[in-house]
Design an enzyme around this catalytic site. Sequence first.
Site, PDB file in Angstrom:
ATOM      1  N   SER A  81      -2.537   9.301   2.529  1.00 45.95           N
ATOM      2  CA  SER A  81      -3.343   7.363   1.972  1.00 45.95           C
ATOM      3  C   SER A  81      -4.849   7.564   2.834  1.00 45.95           C
ATOM      4  CB  SER A  81      -2.244   6.980   1.263  1.00 45.95           C
ATOM      5  OG  SER A  81      -1.734   6.918   0.883  1.00 45.95           O
ATOM      6  N   ARG A 115      -4.607  -0.267   7.568  1.00 48.52           N
ATOM      7  CA  ARG A 115      -2.505  -0.580   5.861  1.00 48.52           C
ATOM      8  C   ARG A 115      -2.907  -1.185   5.168  1.00 48.52           C
ATOM      9  NH1 ARG A 115       1.760   1.418   6.755  1.00 48.52           N
ATOM     10  NH2 ARG A 115       1.136   2.670   8.479  1.00 48.52           N
ATOM     11  N   HIS A 156      -4.219  -0.060   2.222  1.00 47.63           N
ATOM     12  CA  HIS A 156      -3.157   0.857   2.260  1.00 47.63           C
ATOM     13  C   HIS A 156      -2.010   0.229   1.219  1.00 47.63           C
ATOM     14  CE1 HIS A 156       0.850   2.649   2.194  1.00 47.63           C
ATOM     15  NE2 HIS A 156       0.320   3.256   1.990  1.00 47.63           N
TER      16      HIS A 156
END
Lengths: 209, 209
Positions: free
Chosen positions: B15, B38, B41
């Site tokens: 990812s 993050r 994500h």
Amino acid sequence: MKIEHILPADIERRSMEIIEDELGDIILPPDEKDIIKRVVHTSADFDYVRNLRFSPGAVEQALTALKSGCTIVTDTNMACMGISQPGLEKLGCRKVCFMADADVAAVAKAQGTTRAQASMDKAAALEGAVIVAVGNAPTALLRLRELIDAGKMKPALIIGVPVGFVNVVYAKETIMEAGVPYIVAKGRKGGSTIAAAICNALIYRLTRG
Amino acid sequence: MKIEHILPADIERRSMEIIEDELGDIILPPDEKDIIKRVVHTSADFDYVRNLRFSPGAVEQALTALKSGCTIVTDTNMACMGISQPGLEKLGCRKVCFMADADVAAVAKAQGTTRAQASMDKAAALEGAVIVAVGNAPTALLRLRELIDAGKMKPALIIGVPVGFVNVVYAKETIMEAGVPYIVAKGRKGGSTIAAAICNALIYRLTRG
């Protein structure tokens, strides 16, 4: 940007008015409208206006399940935490997440699967009507499809809103072809807060004036 | 759209590769990069690449606090649930959310304020370094600003990522001018998952190889 003086109790109503304003000429289906607006309220992301897809009759089937005292199963403790406990109590429903259960961890390890998959297997053994709300793990959706195809599970509704970049879009498409009622956020977006918001919109339909 | 065959353990790495690819020519500041990635994500929303704002040195100050065994205070139990407990244990840190505490509810009722405000007052009484992560309530940020201005609180970091349509943008701007380290998602977007993701990115910086 100045502060808007407003009582805390009025913030949600005012937020919904702003969302309604910004939707402009967009007409949302009456049965879906409050759910879509609640997801926008939770995310401040109007992409969900076009991303959220409902199978025909999904909302009605979900409300029937909630009125029957169903169980809502989530794939994260965050989503579970976000679902209105007072609302569930009014309806005689309950919420569960099996992800942190020791037996689920043991099965996942023994079978070389994810805990999300193993927690869906555990959900398939529940009695009564079940709504499954997936906000994180595409593997949970893929496992649900296998369980449905094998005749081992027939959820009253699948809320398919995992977020991410790997197999998320595919997993959502798989659920939209599973032959069960669904509410899915097409594409990559979603998450635990979105899963909880959809559950709460359904619950509030039955419990708020 | 086909399935990508990948081991569960490799999904996060894959990812992050996809996010990196899609960032293209965008150069992120080295100190902020893993935090921004993050959050993307967690949300699948690249808006955060331009929305996330860091005060100078904010990340370093947060890492110092985490190394000193700080307390992370959140304004929702969802955000608290989402912060890595194993990571906190490695660092000797802890996480708390006071929103459901009976004393907070009583104070809020007596004072006619929100529970979010009362929970920030309770946070101001904590010993040691404190990181405050706000993913929901703009009133929590406004109260933090009052506590800071009154010399009653000096957070090591404020993560200011409430989501919404009423006073959210204003509250974030207020925190960016409070003279304390901050990571803020400018604009309306944010949420409990975003608050937790930022905490986890900081924790992982210190606990992952």
